[in-house]
Design a protein around this motif. Structure first.
Motif, PDB file in Angstrom:
ATOM      1  N   ALA A 111       0.834  -1.191   0.000  1.00  0.00           N
ATOM      2  CA  ALA A 111       0.000   0.000   0.000  1.00  0.00           C
ATOM      3  C   ALA A 111       0.877   1.252   0.000  1.00  0.00           C
ATOM      4  O   ALA A 111       2.078   1.197   0.240  1.00  0.00           O
ATOM      5  N   ARG A 112       0.243   2.405  -0.237  1.00  0.00           N
ATOM      6  CA  ARG A 112       1.007   3.640  -0.405  1.00  0.00           C
ATOM      7  C   ARG A 112       1.862   3.993   0.799  1.00  0.00           C
ATOM      8  O   ARG A 112       2.937   4.552   0.664  1.00  0.00           O
ATOM      9  N   ASP A 113       1.351   3.701   2.002  1.00  0.00           N
ATOM     10  CA  ASP A 113       2.089   4.095   3.193  1.00  0.00           C
ATOM     11  C   ASP A 113       3.072   3.030   3.659  1.00  0.00           C
ATOM     12  O   ASP A 113       3.629   3.120   4.740  1.00  0.00           O
ATOM     13  N   THR A 114       3.299   2.010   2.832  1.00  0.00           N
ATOM     14  CA  THR A 114       4.244   0.957   3.192  1.00  0.00           C
ATOM     15  C   THR A 114       5.670   1.428   2.953  1.00  0.00           C
ATOM     16  O   THR A 114       5.959   2.103   1.970  1.00  0.00           O
ATOM     17  N   ARG A 115       6.546   1.057   3.858  1.00  0.00           N
ATOM     18  CA  ARG A 115       7.955   1.401   3.685  1.00  0.00           C
ATOM     19  C   ARG A 115       8.579   0.444   2.686  1.00  0.00           C
ATOM     20  O   ARG A 115       8.518  -0.766   2.864  1.00  0.00           O
ATOM     21  N   VAL A 116       9.190   0.987   1.657  1.00  0.00           N
ATOM     22  CA  VAL A 116       9.787   0.177   0.602  1.00  0.00           C
ATOM     23  C   VAL A 116      11.120   0.786   0.203  1.00  0.00           C
ATOM     24  O   VAL A 116      11.247   2.009   0.113  1.00  0.00           O
ATOM     25  N   MET A 117      12.110  -0.055  -0.020  1.00  0.00           N
ATOM     26  CA  MET A 117      13.379   0.423  -0.577  1.00  0.00           C
ATOM     27  C   MET A 117      13.892  -0.588  -1.577  1.00  0.00           C
ATOM     28  O   MET A 117      13.857  -1.788  -1.344  1.00  0.00           O
TER      29      MET A 117
ATOM     30  N   ASP B 180      21.860  -0.430   7.317  1.00  0.00           N
ATOM     31  CA  ASP B 180      21.298   0.866   7.690  1.00  0.00           C
ATOM     32  C   ASP B 180      20.159   1.242   6.743  1.00  0.00           C
ATOM     33  O   ASP B 180      19.129   1.779   7.185  1.00  0.00           O
ATOM     34  N   GLN B 181      20.347   0.999   5.461  1.00  0.00           N
ATOM     35  CA  GLN B 181      19.291   1.304   4.495  1.00  0.00           C
ATOM     36  C   GLN B 181      18.066   0.424   4.729  1.00  0.00           C
ATOM     37  O   GLN B 181      16.924   0.892   4.677  1.00  0.00           O
ATOM     38  N   MET B 182      18.297  -0.853   5.021  1.00  0.00           N
ATOM     39  CA  MET B 182      17.177  -1.755   5.274  1.00  0.00           C
ATOM     40  C   MET B 182      16.435  -1.363   6.540  1.00  0.00           C
ATOM     41  O   MET B 182      15.204  -1.412   6.598  1.00  0.00           O
ATOM     42  N   ARG B 183      17.166  -0.960   7.552  1.00  0.00           N
ATOM     43  CA  ARG B 183      16.548  -0.587   8.824  1.00  0.00           C
ATOM     44  C   ARG B 183      15.619   0.614   8.645  1.00  0.00           C
ATOM     45  O   ARG B 183      14.570   0.703   9.284  1.00  0.00           O
ATOM     46  N   ALA B 184      16.015   1.549   7.783  1.00  0.00           N
ATOM     47  CA  ALA B 184      15.195   2.744   7.558  1.00  0.00           C
ATOM     48  C   ALA B 184      13.866   2.397   6.908  1.00  0.00           C
ATOM     49  O   ALA B 184      12.848   3.042   7.174  1.00  0.00           O
ATOM     50  N   ALA B 185      13.856   1.388   6.048  1.00  0.00           N
ATOM     51  CA  ALA B 185      12.638   1.045   5.313  1.00  0.00           C
ATOM     52  C   ALA B 185      11.830  -0.044   5.989  1.00  0.00           C
ATOM     53  O   ALA B 185      10.597  -0.036   5.931  1.00  0.00           O
ATOM     54  N   ALA B 186      12.506  -0.995   6.621  1.00  0.00           N
ATOM     55  CA  ALA B 186      11.815  -2.157   7.184  1.00  0.00           C
ATOM     56  C   ALA B 186      12.407  -2.523   8.543  1.00  0.00           C
ATOM     57  O   ALA B 186      13.104  -3.532   8.682  1.00  0.00           O
ATOM     58  N   PRO B 187      12.134  -1.727   9.573  1.00  0.00           N
ATOM     59  CA  PRO B 187      12.736  -1.998  10.893  1.00  0.00           C
ATOM     60  C   PRO B 187      12.307  -3.324  11.502  1.00  0.00           C
ATOM     61  O   PRO B 187      13.014  -3.857  12.361  1.00  0.00           O
ATOM     62  N   SER B 188      11.173  -3.884  11.066  1.00  0.00           N
ATOM     63  CA  SER B 188      10.736  -5.163  11.652  1.00  0.00           C
ATOM     64  C   SER B 188      11.685  -6.302  11.308  1.00  0.00           C
ATOM     65  O   SER B 188      11.704  -7.329  11.984  1.00  0.00           O
ATOM     66  N   ILE B 189      12.515  -6.136  10.269  1.00  0.00           N
ATOM     67  CA  ILE B 189      13.542  -7.133   9.956  1.00  0.00           C
ATOM     68  C   ILE B 189      14.493  -7.294  11.139  1.00  0.00           C
ATOM     69  O   ILE B 189      15.025  -8.370  11.386  1.00  0.00           O
ATOM     70  N   PHE B 190      14.675  -6.214  11.899  1.00  0.00           N
ATOM     71  CA  PHE B 190      15.665  -6.190  12.978  1.00  0.00           C
ATOM     72  C   PHE B 190      15.041  -6.397  14.356  1.00  0.00           C
ATOM     73  O   PHE B 190      15.708  -6.184  15.371  1.00  0.00           O
ATOM     74  N   ALA B 191      13.774  -6.803  14.404  1.00  0.00           N
ATOM     75  CA  ALA B 191      13.120  -7.023  15.703  1.00  0.00           C
ATOM     76  C   ALA B 191      13.926  -7.997  16.547  1.00  0.00           C
ATOM     77  O   ALA B 191      14.398  -9.022  16.053  1.00  0.00           O
TER      78      ALA B 191
ATOM     79  N   MET C  76      15.983  -5.459  -2.392  1.00  0.00           N
ATOM     80  CA  MET C  76      14.708  -4.803  -2.118  1.00  0.00           C
ATOM     81  C   MET C  76      14.190  -5.277  -0.770  1.00  0.00           C
ATOM     82  O   MET C  76      14.302  -6.458  -0.431  1.00  0.00           O
ATOM     83  N   VAL C  77      13.673  -4.349   0.030  1.00  0.00           N
ATOM     84  CA  VAL C  77      12.996  -4.695   1.267  1.00  0.00           C
ATOM     85  C   VAL C  77      11.700  -3.900   1.340  1.00  0.00           C
ATOM     86  O   VAL C  77      11.597  -2.798   0.791  1.00  0.00           O
ATOM     87  N   ALA C  78      10.717  -4.478   1.990  1.00  0.00           N
ATOM     88  CA  ALA C  78       9.440  -3.796   2.183  1.00  0.00           C
ATOM     89  C   ALA C  78       8.827  -4.267   3.488  1.00  0.00           C
ATOM     90  O   ALA C  78       9.049  -5.399   3.917  1.00  0.00           O
ATOM     91  N   GLN C  79       8.068  -3.388   4.105  1.00  0.00           N
ATOM     92  CA  GLN C  79       7.412  -3.726   5.361  1.00  0.00           C
ATOM     93  C   GLN C  79       6.002  -3.183   5.362  1.00  0.00           C
ATOM     94  O   GLN C  79       5.769  -2.009   5.047  1.00  0.00           O
ATOM     95  N   GLY C  80       5.047  -4.038   5.708  1.00  0.00           N
ATOM     96  CA  GLY C  80       3.672  -3.592   5.854  1.00  0.00           C
ATOM     97  C   GLY C  80       3.489  -2.839   7.154  1.00  0.00           C
ATOM     98  O   GLY C  80       4.332  -2.877   8.046  1.00  0.00           O
TER      99      GLY C  80
END
Length: 291
Positions: A12-18, A27-38, A70-74
């Protein structure tokens, strides 16, 4: 260069995507999809739920030559779940020769999907990235999916599974080349697009007056090319045009009531994955019929 992509599993539009032309840093992944680093599972999970640390899996795969592009987070509407929610990573392996953008038309990818809030099991899918249009395809039934439940110590199993998918990409290449060699007549392209319309918008039954409700766009619109590289009559090119128009949306159309509208992109990761796979399998069926 890093930018918001237009991929098959677009959120969706408000999803973080890189998405990057080169491998993404942590660092780039963390900015777009912080749940990867939970650092653990969400508090709603029981003791039986085993936390699978995505970042540890990713680091393990990186040591084996896989790199994320590419990373994305809902997002979650439930307060406190955003840092644990579903995320996706698309990775390429140096053995594929696609570590960076090259003269190749496509690159094989392994797609990882995970969450830390119970939204999904750990999944590994086969994919393909088409450089000219930045389309991220998902292979249908050529390569078996790998699904790993949230229990036990699974990092070794994940790495083994990634190489298993990588080894099976030779079959994907064979199917792709067969689609490229197969030419479709205009009525066959329309038939393919009509089947794709049903997949995207469902079977359109009659309205209250008994009149058949049309899809918001036509089959002819789905086979329109967006760039010179997509002009052609092969099954592969037809598939690419239809896939992009179905998933990305943005085409002018009309609602069942006759109102003007613009088709929306597919905004759900689950819907994007299932629809993209269905389109691949539709192309496979056409290949078999024409072969």
């Amino acid at each position: 260069m890093y930018s918001t992509p237009t991929l098959a599993t677009r959120f969706a539009r408000d999803t973080r995507v890189m998405h990057g032309d080169q491998a993404l840093s942590e660092d780039q992944m963390r900015a777009a999809a912080p749940s990867i680093f939970a650092q653990g599972k969400h508090g709603s999970r029981s003791e039986r739920y085993t936390y699978i640390p995505t970042i540890d899996v990713l680091r393990g795969l990186r040591k084996e030559g896989f790199e994320p592009f590419m990373v994305a987070q809902g997002k979650s509407r439930i307060e406190g779940k955003s840092e644990f929610t579903k995320h996706m990573i698309r990775m390429r392996h140096h053995r594929d020769g696609s570590g960076q953008l090259s003269t190749r038309a496509e690159a094989n990818e392994i797609i990882l999907i995970n969450s830390h809030d119970g939204a999904s099991s750990y999944q590994m899918l086969a994919g393909m990235f088409r450089f000219v249009c930045c389309n991220g395809l998902i292979v249908g039934d050529v390569v078996d999916d790998i699904r790993i439940p949230h229990k036990g110590n699974i990092q070794g199993e994940v790495i083994e599974g990634a190489f298993r998918v990588l080894d099976e990409f030779e079959a994907v290449t064979e199917h792709t080349e067969a689609m490229k060699a197969l030419q479709l007549r205009p009525p066959e392209q329309i038939a393919f697009a009509n089947a794709a319309l049903a997949l995207r918008f469902g079977e359109r039954g009659p309205d209250e007056a008994g009149v058949q409700r049309p899809a918001p766009v036509t089959a002819e619109q789905l086979i329109e090319a967006r760039r010179p590289e997509d002009i052609g009559h092969s099954l592969w090119i037809t598939f690419q045009r239809v896939q992009e128009n179905v998933i990305r949306g943005g085409q002018p159309g009309r609602s069942a009531q006759g109102r003007r509208l613009q088709t929306r992109p597919v905004g759900s990761i689950d819907r994007g994955v299932s629809l993209n796979r269905a389109l691949w399998m539709l192309a496979e069926e056409m290949r078999k019929l024409k072969g």
